[in-house]
Scaffold this active site. Structure first.
Site, short mmCIF file in Angstrom:
data_model
loop_
_atom_site.label_atom_id
_atom_site.label_comp_id
_atom_site.label_asym_id
_atom_site.label_seq_id
_atom_site.Cartn_x
_atom_site.Cartn_y
_atom_site.Cartn_z
N ASN A 151 -3.75 7.18 0.62
CA ASN A 151 -4.33 6.57 -0.58
C ASN A 151 -3.63 5.26 -0.98
O ASN A 151 -4.26 4.40 -1.60
CB ASN A 151 -4.26 7.59 -1.72
N TYR A 165 -8.21 -7.90 2.04
CA TYR A 165 -8.50 -6.52 1.62
C TYR A 165 -9.72 -5.98 2.35
O TYR A 165 -9.72 -4.85 2.87
CB TYR A 165 -8.72 -6.51 0.10
N MET A 216 -5.63 6.59 -8.60
CA MET A 216 -6.42 7.55 -7.84
C MET A 216 -5.54 8.62 -7.20
O MET A 216 -5.89 9.80 -7.17
CB MET A 216 -7.16 6.78 -6.76
N VAL A 275 4.90 3.13 2.86
CA VAL A 275 3.95 3.43 3.94
C VAL A 275 4.04 2.48 5.12
O VAL A 275 3.50 2.77 6.19
CB VAL A 275 2.48 3.47 3.43
N ASP A 287 5.51 7.76 -2.88
CA ASP A 287 5.19 6.43 -3.42
C ASP A 287 6.47 5.60 -3.47
O ASP A 287 7.58 6.14 -3.45
CB ASP A 287 4.62 6.59 -4.86
N LYS A 323 -9.81 -2.74 4.87
CA LYS A 323 -10.59 -1.54 4.55
C LYS A 323 -11.64 -1.24 5.63
O LYS A 323 -11.99 -0.08 5.84
CB LYS A 323 -11.21 -1.67 3.17
N1 LIG Z 1 -9.42 1.10 -8.07
C1 LIG Z 1 -10.50 0.74 -7.34
O1 LIG Z 1 -11.47 0.17 -7.86
C2 LIG Z 1 -10.55 1.07 -5.87
C3 LIG Z 1 -11.79 0.98 -5.22
C4 LIG Z 1 -11.87 1.28 -3.89
C5 LIG Z 1 -10.74 1.68 -3.20
N2 LIG Z 1 -9.55 1.76 -3.85
C6 LIG Z 1 -8.39 2.20 -3.07
O2 LIG Z 1 -7.87 3.37 -3.68
C7 LIG Z 1 -6.49 3.48 -3.37
C8 LIG Z 1 -5.72 3.75 -4.65
O3 LIG Z 1 -5.85 2.62 -5.50
P1 LIG Z 1 -5.69 2.66 -7.08
O4 LIG Z 1 -6.90 2.05 -7.65
O5 LIG Z 1 -5.25 4.00 -7.54
O6 LIG Z 1 -4.52 1.57 -7.23
P2 LIG Z 1 -3.10 1.62 -7.96
O7 LIG Z 1 -2.55 0.25 -7.79
O8 LIG Z 1 -3.23 2.19 -9.32
O9 LIG Z 1 -2.28 2.66 -7.08
C9 LIG Z 1 -1.85 2.36 -5.76
C10 LIG Z 1 -0.58 3.14 -5.49
O10 LIG Z 1 -0.14 2.79 -4.15
C11 LIG Z 1 1.26 2.62 -4.22
N3 LIG Z 1 1.75 1.77 -3.14
C12 LIG Z 1 1.54 0.43 -2.97
N4 LIG Z 1 2.23 -0.01 -1.92
C13 LIG Z 1 2.87 1.06 -1.38
C14 LIG Z 1 3.72 1.24 -0.26
N5 LIG Z 1 4.09 0.20 0.53
N6 LIG Z 1 4.18 2.47 0.00
C15 LIG Z 1 3.84 3.52 -0.80
N7 LIG Z 1 3.04 3.41 -1.88
C16 LIG Z 1 2.57 2.19 -2.16
C17 LIG Z 1 1.50 1.99 -5.58
O11 LIG Z 1 2.86 2.08 -5.97
C18 LIG Z 1 0.55 2.78 -6.46
O12 LIG Z 1 1.15 3.94 -6.97
C19 LIG Z 1 -6.11 2.19 -2.67
O13 LIG Z 1 -6.11 2.38 -1.27
C20 LIG Z 1 -7.23 1.24 -3.05
O14 LIG Z 1 -7.40 0.20 -2.11
C21 LIG Z 1 -9.42 1.47 -5.17
#
Ligand SMILES: NC(=O)c1ccc[n+]([C@@H]2O[C@H](COP(=O)([O-])OP(=O)(O)OC[C@H]3O[C@@H](n4cnc5c(N)ncnc54)[C@H](O)[C@@H]3O)[C@@H](O)[C@H]2O)c1
Length: 244
Positions: A81, A146, A12, A55, A31, A150
């Site tokens: 994010n 989680y 995302m 983060v 990241d 959230k």
């Molecule tokens: N994919 C879904 O279905 C979904 C649904 C609702 C919410 N979300 C939220 O959307 C956001 C993005 O998720 P996504 O689906 O793209 O997941 P993803 O795992 O593809 O990407 C998450 C990113 O966060 C980075 N990250 C993790 N820990 C970190 C840290 N300590 N410091 C810096 N970066 C860090 C990872 O390296 C990765 O690039 C998240 O907050 C997730 O909870 C995702």
């Protein structure tokens, strides 16, 4: 308006970074995934830049915000994010899984807002978008920590919106349903914390680009009277229970 996107290396966050560039903005991808983040920034051109960010570390956030200011002059937008999903139920989640989830998903969002505020105040205002989840709107099984993290993002968003309005800084939360990224691929593979297509009234998972368009609207001046609000984007999953 320069925008900093945490977790911008993939999923995302990467879609949000691409959308910022497509709409003529500048973006800092931040990241822990250095190769993916640097490669993506390189592919997006000179209006994109990558910096390492963990983060959970306050000094890491301070470096990332300074980098945005040095590179693009100011910081106008922040997308909190970055996030992790560690599966586990109330009976099986370990304290370590709980602490790690809260560190990334909750402390990380707090520290991001804290670091950005000073820069946004000197820029005369800004927009912060915190990525929560439908798991911040209702309960789900198999992802207990989680869900807690959230819901916290949703609450922190409202408290910060009240405090920061006086500086022209808006704060909103976005609550996606299941979205086609690596995170959800992992949950599907373990057949854990995901909805199935027949549970989604609109009949499909979200694409990262569905979410990025909403985020860009909230970052832009088009949404200048919207703050402290939660924005659900889930194909109507949390709208209620269908009659059939
Ligand atoms: N994919 C879904 O279905 C979904 C649904 C609702 C919410 N979300 C939220 O959307 C956001 C993005 O998720 P996504 O689906 O793209 O997941 P993803 O795992 O593809 O990407 C998450 C990113 O966060 C980075 N990250 C993790 N820990 C970190 C840290 N300590 N410091 C810096 N970066 C860090 C990872 O390296 C990765 O690039 C998240 O907050 C997730 O909870 C995702």
């Amino acid at each position: 308006m320069p925008v900093l996107v945490s977790g911008g290396a993939r999923g995302m966050g990467a879609a949000i970074a691409r959308e910022v560039i497509e709409q003529g903005g500048q973006v800092v991808l931040a990241d822990v995934l250095e190769k993916e983040g640097q490669d993506l920034a390189d592919s997006l051109g000179s209006a994109a830049s990558f910096i390492h960010l963990d983060v959970t570390q306050e000094t890491s956030w301070e470096r990332a915000v300074s980098h945005a200011q040095d590179r693009f002059g100011q910081l106008g937008g922040l997308v909190n994010n970055a996030g992790i999903l560690l599966e586990g139920r109330v009976e099986t989640t370990t304290p370590e899984q709980w602490q790690r989830t809260i560190a990334v998903n909750q402390l990380g969002v707090f520290l991001g807002m804290k670091a950005a505020v000073k820069a946004m105040r000197s820029a005369g205002g800004g927009s912060i978008v915190n990525i929560s989840s439908t798991a911040g709107m209702t309960g789900f099984t198999d992802c207990f920590a989680y869900v807690a993290s959230k819901w916290a993002v949703r609450g922190m968003t409202k408290a910060a919106a009240l405090e920061l309005a006086q500086y022209g800084i808006r704060v909103n939360s976005v609550h996606p349903g299941d979205t086609m990224t690596d995170m959800i691929a992992g949950a599907v593979a373990s057949s854990g914390a995901v909805t199935t297509h027949d549970q989604i009234p609109l009949g499909r998972y979200a694409l990262p680009s569905d979410i990025s368009k909403l985020v860009l609207f909230l970052l832009s001046a088009e949404s200048s009277y919207i703050s402290g609000a939660e924005h659900v984007i889930d194909g109507a999953v949390t709208a209620g229970t269908p009659a059939h």
